[in-house]
Motif scaffolding. Structure first.
Motif, short mmCIF file in Angstrom:
data_model
loop_
_atom_site.label_atom_id
_atom_site.label_comp_id
_atom_site.label_asym_id
_atom_site.label_seq_id
_atom_site.Cartn_x
_atom_site.Cartn_y
_atom_site.Cartn_z
N THR A 109 -4.04 7.67 4.47
CA THR A 109 -3.08 8.01 5.51
C THR A 109 -2.84 6.76 6.36
O THR A 109 -3.60 5.79 6.29
CB THR A 109 -3.63 9.13 6.41
N PRO A 110 -1.79 6.75 7.19
CA PRO A 110 -1.58 5.59 8.08
C PRO A 110 -2.79 5.29 8.95
O PRO A 110 -3.18 4.13 9.10
CB PRO A 110 -0.36 6.00 8.90
N ASP A 111 -3.41 6.33 9.53
CA ASP A 111 -4.58 6.11 10.38
C ASP A 111 -5.75 5.59 9.56
O ASP A 111 -6.50 4.71 10.03
CB ASP A 111 -4.98 7.41 11.09
N ARG A 112 -5.93 6.11 8.37
CA ARG A 112 -7.02 5.65 7.51
C ARG A 112 -6.81 4.19 7.12
O ARG A 112 -7.77 3.40 7.11
CB ARG A 112 -7.08 6.53 6.26
N LEU A 113 -5.58 3.80 6.82
CA LEU A 113 -5.31 2.41 6.47
C LEU A 113 -5.64 1.49 7.64
O LEU A 113 -6.29 0.45 7.46
CB LEU A 113 -3.85 2.24 6.06
N CYS A 145 8.16 -1.09 6.07
CA CYS A 145 8.28 -0.05 5.05
C CYS A 145 9.21 -0.54 3.95
O CYS A 145 10.26 -1.12 4.23
CB CYS A 145 8.82 1.23 5.68
N THR A 146 8.83 -0.33 2.70
CA THR A 146 9.65 -0.82 1.60
C THR A 146 11.04 -0.18 1.60
O THR A 146 11.98 -0.76 1.06
CB THR A 146 8.97 -0.56 0.24
N VAL A 151 0.85 -1.19 0.00
CA VAL A 151 0.00 0.00 0.00
C VAL A 151 0.89 1.24 0.00
O VAL A 151 1.83 1.34 0.79
CB VAL A 151 -0.92 0.03 1.25
N PHE A 152 0.56 2.19 -0.87
CA PHE A 152 1.23 3.48 -0.85
C PHE A 152 0.43 4.41 0.06
O PHE A 152 -0.75 4.69 -0.19
CB PHE A 152 1.36 4.05 -2.26
N VAL A 153 1.09 4.86 1.12
CA VAL A 153 0.44 5.60 2.20
C VAL A 153 0.89 7.06 2.14
O VAL A 153 2.07 7.35 1.92
CB VAL A 153 0.81 4.97 3.55
N ALA A 154 -0.05 7.98 2.35
CA ALA A 154 0.25 9.42 2.29
C ALA A 154 0.50 9.96 3.69
O ALA A 154 -0.31 9.76 4.60
CB ALA A 154 -0.91 10.16 1.65
N HIS A 155 1.62 10.68 3.87
CA HIS A 155 1.97 11.27 5.16
C HIS A 155 1.69 12.76 5.20
O HIS A 155 1.78 13.38 6.27
CB HIS A 155 3.44 10.99 5.46
N ARG A 156 1.37 13.35 4.07
CA ARG A 156 0.91 14.74 4.01
C ARG A 156 0.15 14.92 2.70
O ARG A 156 0.13 14.03 1.86
CB ARG A 156 2.09 15.72 4.11
N ASP A 157 -0.47 16.08 2.55
CA ASP A 157 -1.26 16.33 1.35
C ASP A 157 -0.37 16.34 0.11
O ASP A 157 0.77 16.83 0.14
CB ASP A 157 -1.97 17.68 1.44
N LEU A 158 -0.90 15.79 -0.98
CA LEU A 158 -0.17 15.82 -2.24
C LEU A 158 -0.27 17.21 -2.85
O LEU A 158 -1.22 17.97 -2.57
CB LEU A 158 -0.78 14.81 -3.23
N PRO A 159 0.71 17.60 -3.69
CA PRO A 159 0.61 18.88 -4.38
C PRO A 159 -0.67 18.96 -5.21
O PRO A 159 -1.17 17.93 -5.69
CB PRO A 159 1.86 18.89 -5.28
N ASP A 160 -1.18 20.15 -5.38
CA ASP A 160 -2.40 20.33 -6.15
C ASP A 160 -2.26 19.74 -7.56
O ASP A 160 -1.24 19.96 -8.23
CB ASP A 160 -2.73 21.83 -6.28
N LEU A 218 4.86 10.11 0.27
CA LEU A 218 4.32 8.75 0.29
C LEU A 218 5.37 7.80 0.84
O LEU A 218 6.57 8.05 0.76
CB LEU A 218 3.96 8.28 -1.12
N SER A 219 4.91 6.69 1.37
CA SER A 219 5.79 5.56 1.65
C SER A 219 5.10 4.29 1.18
O SER A 219 3.88 4.20 1.11
CB SER A 219 6.11 5.46 3.15
N GLY A 220 5.92 3.32 0.81
CA GLY A 220 5.39 2.02 0.47
C GLY A 220 5.38 1.14 1.70
O GLY A 220 6.39 1.00 2.39
N GLU A 221 4.22 0.55 2.01
CA GLU A 221 4.07 -0.26 3.22
C GLU A 221 3.67 -1.68 2.83
O GLU A 221 2.68 -1.87 2.10
CB GLU A 221 3.01 0.34 4.15
#
Length: 251
Positions: free
Chosen positions: A170-174, A190-191, A151-160, A241-244
């Motif tokens: 997000t990690p919490d959402r996953l 983490c990959t 899973v590719f997890v987002a740690h902050r908002d992506l650029p517009d 992002l991080s790969g988990e």
């Protein structure tokens, strides 16, 4: 599906099989793993899922089929591939010959509790039906069955405007999705912490990329797919992002 995602998962997938077939059988698995799994990640999943000879493995969102073929070679599992894009289905059949079903991961056309194990690699972020997909994986796995995820997890908002068709949790959402699906996390990594990929694999993957660029680099489909891949690579590099990798269990 957007034009960019269709280019990556349908058109370029089929081109990948054409290039691999021209290069030779030793290139099939590295080609089939483009964007969906490295040997180190697959070895980790195979080990921690406890896959062994004769296990029936469902690959949900299998793409060109490289990870399933790798598992079949490494541990003698019996894979069945489910993939929604026809181009990728044709590519997987051409290269590997494992059973392939064209269907969505959120509506797997298989019976309840019919597989020893399942995995879904880099797929969760491509669908809005994330909870449905996870529940489908639980449904088709036998009691106690192992499910592997990349899973590719987002740690902050992506650029517009960046990768608008993806849904990176997000990690919490996953964690919330897994809890709501009734899945228990057994292992996670983490990959970025995986060992290095062998030079032989890297060289073969690079040759596949070069052949694809030489044949199809002039096309819009290739440009769109490469743009998407490049954006994900940049977001992984800068920590957005991080790969988990996760191994979860069906109770």
């Amino acid at each position: 599906m957007s034009e960019a995602m269709e280019a990556e998962f349908d058109t370029v997938a089929e081109w990948t099989a054409t290039v691999a077939a021209a290069l030779g059988p030793e290139y099939y698995v590295p080609a089939g793993c483009r964007g969906s799994g490295s040997p180190a990640a697959l070895d980790w999943l195979i080990e921690h899922m406890g896959l062994s000879s004769g296990d029936e493995l469902l690959d949900c969102g299998a793409g060109v089929g490289g990870p399933a073929a790798y598992a079949a070679q490494a541990s003698s599992v019996r894979p069945v591939l489910v993939e929604p894009e026809l181009g990728a289905c044709r590519a997987a059949r051409r290269l590997f010959g494992h059973p392939v079903v064209c269907a969505l991961g959120s509506a797997l056309p298989v019976a309840d509790a019919s597989f020893d194990a399942a995995w879904s690699l880099g797929v969760l972020c491509t669908t809005p039906d994330q909870l449905v997909l996870l529940r489908e994986l639980r449904r088709i796995a036998r009691p106690g069955g192992r499910i592997g995820l990349l899973v590719f997890v987002a740690h902050r908002d992506l650029p517009d405007g960046c990768l608008p068709d993806n849904n990176f949790p997000t990690p919490d959402r996953l964690d919330d999705l897994l809890n709501r699906a009734g899945l228990t996390v057994q292992q996670r990594l983490c990959t970025a912490d995986l060992p290095a990929i062998s030079q032989q694999w890297t060289d073969r993957a690079a040759r596949v990329e070069a052949a694809l660029a030489e044949r199809y680099g002039h096309t819009e489909a290739w440009r769109l797919a490469e743009e998407s891949s490049g954006q994900i690579g940049q977001l992984l590099e800068d920590g957005t992002l991080s790969g988990e990798l996760l191994v979860v269990r069906n109770p």
